[in-house]
Write a protein that holds these residues in place. Structure first.
Motif, mmCIF file in Angstrom:
data_model
loop_
_atom_site.group_PDB
_atom_site.id
_atom_site.type_symbol
_atom_site.label_atom_id
_atom_site.label_comp_id
_atom_site.label_asym_id
_atom_site.label_seq_id
_atom_site.Cartn_x
_atom_site.Cartn_y
_atom_site.Cartn_z
ATOM 1 N N PHE A 70 51.070 19.576 -93.417
ATOM 2 C CA PHE A 70 50.917 20.229 -94.718
ATOM 3 C C PHE A 70 50.996 21.751 -94.581
ATOM 4 N N LEU A 71 50.429 22.283 -93.486
ATOM 5 C CA LEU A 71 50.482 23.725 -93.275
ATOM 6 C C LEU A 71 51.906 24.202 -93.035
ATOM 7 N N MET A 72 52.684 23.420 -92.284
ATOM 8 C CA MET A 72 54.075 23.801 -92.038
ATOM 9 C C MET A 72 54.905 23.708 -93.313
ATOM 10 N N LYS A 73 54.597 22.739 -94.146
ATOM 11 C CA LYS A 73 55.272 22.661 -95.450
ATOM 12 C C LYS A 73 54.932 23.891 -96.287
ATOM 13 N N TYR A 74 53.664 24.306 -96.232
ATOM 14 C CA TYR A 74 53.232 25.497 -96.968
ATOM 15 C C TYR A 74 53.938 26.747 -96.449
ATOM 16 N N LEU A 75 54.057 26.871 -95.111
ATOM 17 C CA LEU A 75 54.743 28.011 -94.523
ATOM 18 C C LEU A 75 56.195 28.082 -94.985
ATOM 19 N N CYS A 76 56.855 26.937 -94.991
ATOM 20 C CA CYS A 76 58.263 26.900 -95.414
ATOM 21 C C CYS A 76 58.407 27.283 -96.887
ATOM 22 N N GLU A 77 57.473 26.829 -97.716
ATOM 23 C CA GLU A 77 57.538 27.168 -99.139
ATOM 24 C C GLU A 77 57.371 28.661 -99.355
#
Length: 462
Positions: free
Chosen positions: A168-175
């Protein structure tokens, strides 16, 4: 933006083959019988060299630069690409190994049966290849994304090692990276379109006046990225250079000396002042009480407590001895940063509502000067971690619409041009209005905001 290693077909084969270096060697070279061994060594060395060059290029420059955008945006865009590449790569490799173990991929089954050691080496090497690509992508975003505050960066770093949560954190970083890249592309496109327009080239130079507790330092600009953006669009920018903890009277005199210097250097008659927070009170005193109305064309105040800040009333409840002790500590500290006569005790007391009411009576506006003002509002207490406690105190005091230090009503003066807020949960704080954290926020572009403010001054003939 054109990716160096993208294209759906190219990306698919990269994710399929790049984590399989030992298998690729076995498929192309290891199954053959080279005699003498020298050709085998040369073929292996050549293949390893090509593979390493390809991997290094993917690490260093996974995406192409976009026009005149700074390298930071290219690095940031590459970060989200590498994270996406690695996650999908892990997923695809997991499917491949499952198919192999169930006998649905004979060539991989043959490779596994040939040498378990080679298979293990291939598996470990593939995991390391994808992991380092993933790590590279995370570092790129954590170090270059302006939309991540210090607190968020620390929380993400501490939790990136927790399984499931890290997805979830990596998805947030990409967003966040994608939002910032899109925003920067729009910003640079706008800059290119108005490159020769000089939309911020006002008739008179700009003098930017800071608020309380800060100075115009050489290596840390109070106004963040704003002055450079204004200068890029044609503005001539100067700074007030008043004291961080000087009284209104002392600071007004310092600004007066600076304005006289600006007038002499530019051979002009007037300046436009843009002031933040207490700087607006310093500037009003300068115009009216020091009789500079003929040298100031306009005064734009941003988040200035024209009617005081209720936060000072709360602080005034402290015992006077403690208040003076804390003030003396600030005075000693800021005297080392250049304050000639720091007076934290009286400078802060001048922001009390009662004092500002008196100040407004003895400092009327001058008809020769155009006065305008702006305000901003935080949406909730955690909108800005630096101002959470002041905002909470002001909320308890019944001041719901505030930026953490100044209420919306207190910021109104002259021609009120409006309150900056966005439709997202964060809102716009007192510090956001001077680009304090050098961050970009969704739904609010601080650089374009000031470009529009100065452009309006230019259009009005100032």
């Amino acid at each position: 933006m054109n990716f160096r290693f993208t294209g759906r077909v190219t990306r698919f084969f990269l994710m399929l083959l790049l984590p399989q270096p030992v298998f690729l060697w076995w498929l192309c070279i290891g199954r053959r019988d080279f005699t003498p061994p020298l050709p085998s060594f040369l073929a292996t060395s050549g293949m390893a060299l090509v593979y390493l060059c390809f991997l290094i290029c993917l690490h260093i420059l996974p995406v192409r630069s976009h026009g005149d955008c700074p390298m930071r945006i290219t690095v940031l865009d590459g970060g989200q690409y590498l994270i996406s590449f690695s996650i999908w790569g892990f997923l695809l490799q997991s499917i491949l190994y499952c198919l192999m173990l169930t006998g649905h991929l004979p060539i991989l089954t043959e490779f596994y049966g040939t040498s378990p050691a080679l298979f293990t080496a291939n598996l470990v090497t593939g995991i390391l290849v994808l992991f380092f690509l993933l790590f590279n992508g995370q570092l790129r975003i954590l170090f270059t994304c302006y939309r991540l505050g210090i607190v968020k960066r620390l929380l993400i770093i501490l939790n990136l090692w927790v399984p499931v949560i890290n997805l979830f954190l990596m998805k947030y970083l990409c967003e966040k990276a994608k939002e910032e890249c899109d925003n920067e592309r729009c910003r640079f496109t706008a800059r290119a379109e108005r490159a020769d327009s000089s939309i911020c080239a006002t008739k008179y130079p700009l003098v930017m006046v800071h608020g309380i507790g800060f100075r115009d330092l050489r290596y840390f600009n109070y106004w963040g990225r704003i002055p450079k953006e204004l200068a890029r669009n044609g503005a001539v920018v100067y700074y007030g250079h008043q004291q961080a903890w000087g009284t209104i009277e002392d600071n007004a005199e310092s600004i007066r000396q600076k304005i006289l210097q600006v007038l002499e250097e530019n051979h002009c008659e007037k300046v436009n002042i843009i002031a933040h927070s207490k700087g607006g009170l310093d500037s009003r005193y300068l115009i009216t009480r020091l009789h500079m109305e003929q040298q100031v064309a306009s005064l734009t105040t941003v988040s200035t407590p024209h009617r005081g800040s209720e936060l000072i009333d709360v602080l005034n409840r402290l015992p006077d001895g403690i208040y003076r002790l804390i003030s003396s500590w600030f005075d000693r500290t800021f005297s080392r940063f250049g304050d000639c006569h720091p007076d934290c005790y009286h400078a802060s007391k001048q922001l009390a509502p009662a004092y500002c009411a008196h100040f407004n009576e003895i400092t009327p506006d001058c008809p020769e000067v155009y006065y305008q003002s702006y305000a901003s509002v935080m949406q909730h207490t955690w909108s800005d971690s630096l101002l959470s406690i002041p905002n909470l105190i002001m909320d308890f005091a019944g001041n719901s619409a505030n930026d953490g230090l100044v209420t919306e009503e207190s910021a109104k003066w002259g021609t009120f041009q409006g309150t900056f807020r966005n439709r997202y949960r964060r809102g716009i704080s007192h510090g956001d209005m001077i680009d304090l954290k050098r961050e970009d926020y969704k739904g609010f572009d601080i650089l374009e905001t000031y470009v529009e403010i100065v452009k309006r001054l230019k259009d009005m003939g100032y």
